[in-house]
Write an enzyme that holds these catalytic residues in place. Structure first.
Site, PDB file in Angstrom:
ATOM      1  N   ASP A   1      -8.460   4.464   1.962  1.00 20.87           N
ATOM      2  CA  ASP A   1      -9.490   3.417   1.985  1.00 20.87           C
ATOM      3  C   ASP A   1      -8.850   2.032   2.116  1.00 20.87           C
ATOM      4  O   ASP A   1      -9.356   1.163   2.845  1.00 20.87           O
ATOM      5  CB  ASP A   1     -10.337   3.480   0.710  1.00 20.87           C
ATOM      6  CG  ASP A   1     -11.338   4.635   0.735  1.00 20.87           C
ATOM      7  OD1 ASP A   1     -11.644   5.125   1.838  1.00 20.87           O
ATOM      8  OD2 ASP A   1     -11.799   5.046  -0.349  1.00 20.87           O
ATOM      9  N   GLU A   2      -7.743   1.815   1.402  1.00 21.79           N
ATOM     10  CA  GLU A   2      -7.023   0.548   1.533  1.00 21.79           C
ATOM     11  C   GLU A   2      -6.525   0.357   2.960  1.00 21.79           C
ATOM     12  O   GLU A   2      -6.581  -0.746   3.516  1.00 21.79           O
ATOM     13  CB  GLU A   2      -5.832   0.511   0.568  1.00 21.79           C
ATOM     14  CG  GLU A   2      -6.203   0.359  -0.893  1.00 21.79           C
ATOM     15  CD  GLU A   2      -5.010   0.465  -1.817  1.00 21.79           C
ATOM     16  OE1 GLU A   2      -5.219   0.518  -3.040  1.00 21.79           O
ATOM     17  OE2 GLU A   2      -3.861   0.499  -1.313  1.00 21.79           O
ATOM     18  N   LEU A   3      -6.036   1.468   3.557  1.00 17.71           N
ATOM     19  CA  LEU A   3      -5.518   1.393   4.922  1.00 17.71           C
ATOM     20  C   LEU A   3      -6.617   0.992   5.909  1.00 17.71           C
ATOM     21  O   LEU A   3      -6.367   0.229   6.854  1.00 17.71           O
ATOM     22  CB  LEU A   3      -4.918   2.743   5.317  1.00 17.71           C
ATOM     23  CG  LEU A   3      -4.172   2.778   6.647  1.00 17.71           C
ATOM     24  CD1 LEU A   3      -2.903   1.930   6.569  1.00 17.71           C
ATOM     25  CD2 LEU A   3      -3.811   4.213   7.036  1.00 17.71           C
TER      26      LEU A   3
ATOM     27  N   ASN B   1       0.859  -1.180   0.000  1.00 19.34           N
ATOM     28  CA  ASN B   1       0.000   0.000   0.000  1.00 19.34           C
ATOM     29  C   ASN B   1       0.903   1.240   0.000  1.00 19.34           C
ATOM     30  O   ASN B   1       1.687   1.443   0.915  1.00 19.34           O
ATOM     31  CB  ASN B   1      -0.894  -0.041   1.252  1.00 19.34           C
ATOM     32  CG  ASN B   1      -1.581   1.284   1.538  1.00 19.34           C
ATOM     33  OD1 ASN B   1      -1.165   2.007   2.434  1.00 19.34           O
ATOM     34  ND2 ASN B   1      -2.621   1.601   0.818  1.00 19.34           N
TER      35      ASN B   1
END
Length: 301
Positions: free
Chosen positions: A81-83, A15
């Site tokens: 959002d990935e986090l 990420n």
């Protein structure tokens, strides 16, 4: 499938934010991971035209997430959002995460300072109508940045830093093997002894990393306290200069009062009364003007 093959199939999700990272540090990291037989995923591996929410599915397929915090990280809502997804999986015990602080201090991420924090507040304002989402971003940043990670600073060598990351990923994947039953039945005692020795080495290494990170945290806190002390001392210096100037002004006013009283005592009783503003010079309008302390004067105290 044997233990080694299972390790090779465990996926690592990366990420990160920024084309300059993608073409430099990230490309070198991905190449090094792949060279050691580690299955690694970055967003460029996703097919063009596919909904980016599919990246969440890739996170669910992964055993480890590498979160690369950089100066421009909070520019991207997708990174954030990935986090959030990474945090959710980590909280569920389904994913392990290694935060990597690339040319930013851990405290900068934790406290949302500098350009990193300014960009996050820009995203907060941009999505101000979706406060639950921005709150999840903030919680994820705080949660992941608190975990033991690795810091790349100006003194670090990229090639060495990449080797350290690969080493930690391999150790973490080896730790994952303990979550699965190994085939082959009973193993001999020599093998068990070797595994125990290796595990002790891993534990010692992780403990040393934990101590290094703790020292780094303490050093960051000391920097904050030191800066606060410098700020307070600077204010005190200004106040000391103002105190001296006020004392001198008061002494001058007292001298004026003494002169006026002397004159009044020698005047004819029929002489007009001395105006109040002369008898009380400290009430004159110009006495309310602010006192400015110069930098030159400040350093004498």
């Amino acid at each position: 499938m044997d233990a080694y093959s299972r390790q090779l199939n465990d996926q690592v999700f990366v990420n990160f934010r920024g084309d300059e990272l993608r073409s430099g540090f990230i490309s070198h990291l991905v190449e090094a991971l792949q060279r050691h037989g580690i299955n690694v995923f970055i967003d460029k591996h996703e097919r063009i035209g596919v909904d980016l929410t599919n990246l969440f599915a890739r996170i669910e397929e992964s055993k480890i997430a590498l979160v690369i915090f950089s100066r421009r990280y909070t520019e991207s809502r997708w990174c954030l959002d990935e986090l959030v997804k990474i945090k959710e999986r980590t909280d569920q015990g389904l994913l392990k995460v290694i935060p990597i602080f690339f040319k930013v201090e851990p405290i900068t991420v934790k406290k949302l300072r500098g350009a990193f924090g300014d960009q996050f507040r820009d995203r907060e304002w941009e999505y101000r109508c979706d406060k639950p989402r921005t709150d999840r971003w903030k919680e994820a940043l705080a949660s992941v940045s608190r975990k033991i990670g690795l810091t790349f600073d100006k003194k670090s060598k990229e090639s060495k830093f990449v080797r350290i990351i690969v080493k930690e990923v391999k150790k973490m994947l080896q730790g994952n093997l303990g979550d699965f039953p190994l085939s082959g039945g009973i193993r001999d005692t020599a093998s068990l002894g070797g595994e125990r020795s290796n595990q002790e080495s891993v534990d010692l290494h992780r403990e040393s990393i934990s101590l290094v990170q703790s020292n780094s945290t303490i050093a960051n806190k000391l920097d904050v306290v030191t800066q606060y002390y410098i700020d307070v001392e600077s204010q005190n210096s200004i106040l000391r200069v103002e105190f001296v100037e006020l004392t001198e002004r008061l002494r001058s006013l007292n001298s004026i009062i003494e002169v006026v009283e002397d004159v009044v005592g020698n005047l004819n009783p029929e002489f007009p009364e001395i105006p109040d503003f002369l008898m009380n010079p400290w009430q004159m309008s110009n006495s309310s003007q602010p006192i400015m302390a110069s930098a030159e004067m400040m350093f004498h105290y």
